[in-house]
Design an enzyme around this catalytic site. Structure first.
Site, PDB file in Angstrom:
ATOM      1  N   ASN A 132      -1.013  -7.684   2.856  1.00 19.79           N
ATOM      2  CA  ASN A 132      -1.237  -9.133   2.856  1.00 19.79           C
ATOM      3  C   ASN A 132      -1.154  -9.745   4.254  1.00 19.79           C
ATOM      4  O   ASN A 132      -1.889 -10.676   4.573  1.00 19.79           O
ATOM      5  CB  ASN A 132      -0.288  -9.842   1.887  1.00 19.79           C
ATOM      6  CG  ASN A 132       1.171  -9.661   2.236  1.00 19.79           C
ATOM      7  OD1 ASN A 132       1.582  -8.604   2.728  1.00 19.79           O
ATOM      8  ND2 ASN A 132       1.982 -10.670   1.968  1.00 19.79           N
ATOM      9  N   GLY A 208       6.757  -5.038   0.535  1.00 22.74           N
ATOM     10  CA  GLY A 208       5.841  -4.794  -0.574  1.00 22.74           C
ATOM     11  C   GLY A 208       6.460  -5.226  -1.891  1.00 22.74           C
ATOM     12  O   GLY A 208       7.325  -6.108  -1.933  1.00 22.74           O
ATOM     13  N   SER A 209       6.029  -4.601  -2.956  1.00 27.29           N
ATOM     14  CA  SER A 209       6.465  -5.003  -4.291  1.00 27.29           C
ATOM     15  C   SER A 209       7.912  -4.609  -4.538  1.00 27.29           C
ATOM     16  O   SER A 209       8.429  -3.637  -3.969  1.00 27.29           O
ATOM     17  CB  SER A 209       5.577  -4.359  -5.355  1.00 27.29           C
ATOM     18  OG  SER A 209       5.847  -2.968  -5.462  1.00 27.29           O
ATOM     19  N   THR A 210       8.564  -5.358  -5.414  1.00 26.40           N
ATOM     20  CA  THR A 210       9.949  -5.051  -5.777  1.00 26.40           C
ATOM     21  C   THR A 210      10.039  -3.690  -6.455  1.00 26.40           C
ATOM     22  O   THR A 210      10.986  -2.922  -6.210  1.00 26.40           O
ATOM     23  CB  THR A 210      10.502  -6.155  -6.694  1.00 26.40           C
ATOM     24  OG1 THR A 210      10.495  -7.397  -5.977  1.00 26.40           O
ATOM     25  CG2 THR A 210      11.928  -5.850  -7.129  1.00 26.40           C
ATOM     26  N   THR A 212       8.178  -0.952  -6.015  1.00 30.11           N
ATOM     27  CA  THR A 212       8.113   0.118  -5.018  1.00 30.11           C
ATOM     28  C   THR A 212       9.347   0.099  -4.126  1.00 30.11           C
ATOM     29  O   THR A 212       9.873   1.152  -3.747  1.00 30.11           O
ATOM     30  CB  THR A 212       6.840  -0.022  -4.160  1.00 30.11           C
ATOM     31  OG1 THR A 212       5.698   0.004  -5.022  1.00 30.11           O
ATOM     32  CG2 THR A 212       6.731   1.105  -3.158  1.00 30.11           C
ATOM     33  N   GLY A 213       9.828  -1.101  -3.803  1.00 31.73           N
ATOM     34  CA  GLY A 213      11.029  -1.212  -2.979  1.00 31.73           C
ATOM     35  C   GLY A 213      12.234  -0.546  -3.622  1.00 31.73           C
ATOM     36  O   GLY A 213      13.031   0.105  -2.939  1.00 31.73           O
ATOM     37  N   GLU A 230      11.771  -6.119   2.283  1.00 25.91           N
ATOM     38  CA  GLU A 230      11.280  -7.481   2.075  1.00 25.91           C
ATOM     39  C   GLU A 230      10.317  -7.393   0.909  1.00 25.91           C
ATOM     40  O   GLU A 230       9.234  -6.830   1.021  1.00 25.91           O
ATOM     41  CB  GLU A 230      10.605  -8.001   3.338  1.00 25.91           C
ATOM     42  CG  GLU A 230      10.440  -9.519   3.349  1.00 25.91           C
ATOM     43  CD  GLU A 230       9.164  -9.977   2.672  1.00 25.91           C
ATOM     44  OE1 GLU A 230       9.250 -10.408   1.485  1.00 25.91           O
ATOM     45  OE2 GLU A 230       8.103  -9.912   3.291  1.00 25.91           O
ATOM     46  N   CYS A 264       4.461 -13.597  -0.140  1.00 24.09           N
ATOM     47  CA  CYS A 264       5.728 -13.581  -0.886  1.00 24.09           C
ATOM     48  C   CYS A 264       6.433 -14.930  -0.836  1.00 24.09           C
ATOM     49  O   CYS A 264       7.254 -15.227  -1.701  1.00 24.09           O
ATOM     50  CB  CYS A 264       6.653 -12.506  -0.320  1.00 24.09           C
ATOM     51  SG  CYS A 264       5.995 -10.841  -0.414  1.00 24.09           S
TER      52      CYS A 264
END
Length: 454
Positions: A132, A208-210, A212-213, A230, A264
């Site tokens: 993004n 990135g996405s929660t 994947t995090g 983040e 985000c």
């Protein structure tokens, strides 16, 4: 290298480039090279390292337009936004360079001797950047990590590797030592996992996405590896009845439509005090309906396409036919276009009101009083950013302290400044990036006691 990444122009769906994808063996080779380069870099005089980072910033500055147009082609960002992003890379490198010679430890008073601390680099840092904001978020990790004496291996997102690869070329042009900053395009399940799992990588920085995090965090925990995350957001935009409603309504559309909502920090939950709700809706509707959506290279364009077909399908799935909405316009034909959309009269527990859509979609909800506003603002698993609009300074401070989010703005929608810390509460992540302490996040503190006893 094996396999390949096809890079599409989101505005036309045309293939821009095909980039080889890094394998696990490529990661092994890169880490070995980075380890050797990092040792020499850490041993270099701080002033020399600072000068090289400033030179890197100057070289980036000379290629702002080239980098911006590359970003438009691979990410579909408006040309104005893309120029800002390239400029932000330059600014981050300059800011980090200023910290190289100020990264100092402490002398701590103790009995029987002298106690001093040293801030030492961690080693090799793995930065996994999102699609993004490919350039600036990569630089959030890259710039302070290099400034603190580390080497960096950057894995860009599969859809946006081109600006990262160009930055690596510009680093060499600026004189940054070979292998100190490497870019490895690749698939998350291969290249990303290899970086996370590699014993020679001291820290992972992921945006990135929660979902994947959490996976990355679990793998890092198994190796006791440092991690900064983040992740997602569902940020509130709280508008009290005493606010300047005209100003709040004028600012609201681009607070969730900038970068086509792929942010985000996007203020996708507009919470308006009930006594001002109808008036605010009247004021905000024309702004949403008139947003210029189209060719990202047109200087007048305010919003471009979504990044991919998959993201377009995801956004569409949230705005079901039974929902009432104020909508703008979007081009038809090729490209991943979706119109600016503000959903009204929606259940606060509906997926569109609680989950991160990551597109040009927001909901508007009424609240009764200050307590109700805080309750609604906190009724989410995320806590990254948010705004509140009021003329009451006391209320601004009370609500700012009560909202569980890492970055809040009063009478504005500013979230990210490279000289202030950035990060989230709850499911929005771990750690802080940017700001005056950015370099220390890439160091280990060593304590040394020297006895003065006879």
């Amino acid at each position: 290298m094996s396999d390949a990444l096809e890079v599409l122009n989101p505005a036309t769906e045309e293939t821009v480039a095909v980039v080889p994808a890094a394998t696990r063996d490529d990661v092994d080779t890169a880490v070995a090279r980075a380890t050797r380069a990092q040792r020499a870099w850490a041993a270099a005089p701080p002033g020399d390292r600072a000068r090289l980072l400033r030179r890197f910033a100057a070289v980036v500055d000379g290629h702002i337009e080239e980098l911006a147009r590359l970003e438009v082609r691979e990410a579909g960002h408006t040309i104005g936004n893309a120029r800002w992003e390239a400029g932000n890379v330059r600014d981050l490198l300059d800011f980090a360079a200023g910290g190289v010679e100020r990264l100092s430890g402490r002398q701590i008073p103790v009995a029987g001797g002298i106690d001093v601390t040293f801030l030492e680099p961690l080693g090799v840092i793995g930065v996994i950047a999102p699609w993004n904001f490919p350039m600036p978020i990569a630089a959030w990790g890259l710039a302070p990590a290099l400034a603190a004496g580390n080497a960096v291996i950057l894995k860009p997102a599969e859809t946006t590797p081109l600006t990262a690869l160009r930055l690596a070329e510009l680093a060499l042009e600026a004189g940054i030592p070979e292998h100190l900053f490497q870019v490895l395009p690749g698939h998350g399940a291969v290249t990303g996992d290899a970086l996370v799992e590699h014993p020679g990588v001291a820290k992972i920085v992921f945006t990135g996405s929660t979902r994947t995090g959490k996976q990355i965090m679990a793998k890092c925990a198994d190796r006791v590896k440092r991690v900064t995350l983040e992740l997602g957001g569902k940020s509130p935009n709280i508008v009290f009845a005493d606010a300047d409603l005209e100003a709040a309504a004028a600012a609201a559309p681009m607070a969730f439509l900038d970068n086509t909502g792929q942010d985000c920090c996007a203020r996708t939950r507009i919470l308006v005090q009930r006594t001002a709700y109808d008036r605010f809706l009247e004021l905000v509707a024309p702004g949403i309906e008139s947003v210029a959506v189209g060719d990202p290279l047109d200087e007048k364009t305010q919003m471009g396409p979504l990044i991919s077909r998959a993201q377009l399908d995801r956004v569409r799935s949230y705005v079901t036919d039974d929902l009432t909405a104020i909508r703008g316009k979007a081009p038809e034909g090729p490209g991943f276009w979706y119109p600016p959309t503000l959903v009204t009269d929606v259940d606060p527990t509906a997926p569109v009101a609680t989950e991160e859509v990551f597109g040009p979609v927001a909901v508007i909800l009424p609240f009764e009083d200050e307590e109700d506003a805080v309750r609604l603002a906190n009724a989410t698993e995320y806590g990254l950013s948010g705004s509140l609009w009021t003329r009451d300074v006391g209320r601004a401070l009370r609500v700012s302290r009560a909202v569980r989010a890492g970055n809040l703005s009063v009478n504005s929608h500013s979230s990210v400044r490279y000289w202030t810390p950035f990060g989230g509460y709850k499911q929005s992540g771990l750690g802080r990036e940017l700001g005056p302490d950015a370099l220390t996040a890439f160091t280990e503190t060593k304590n040394v006691f020297i006895s003065t006893e006879a």
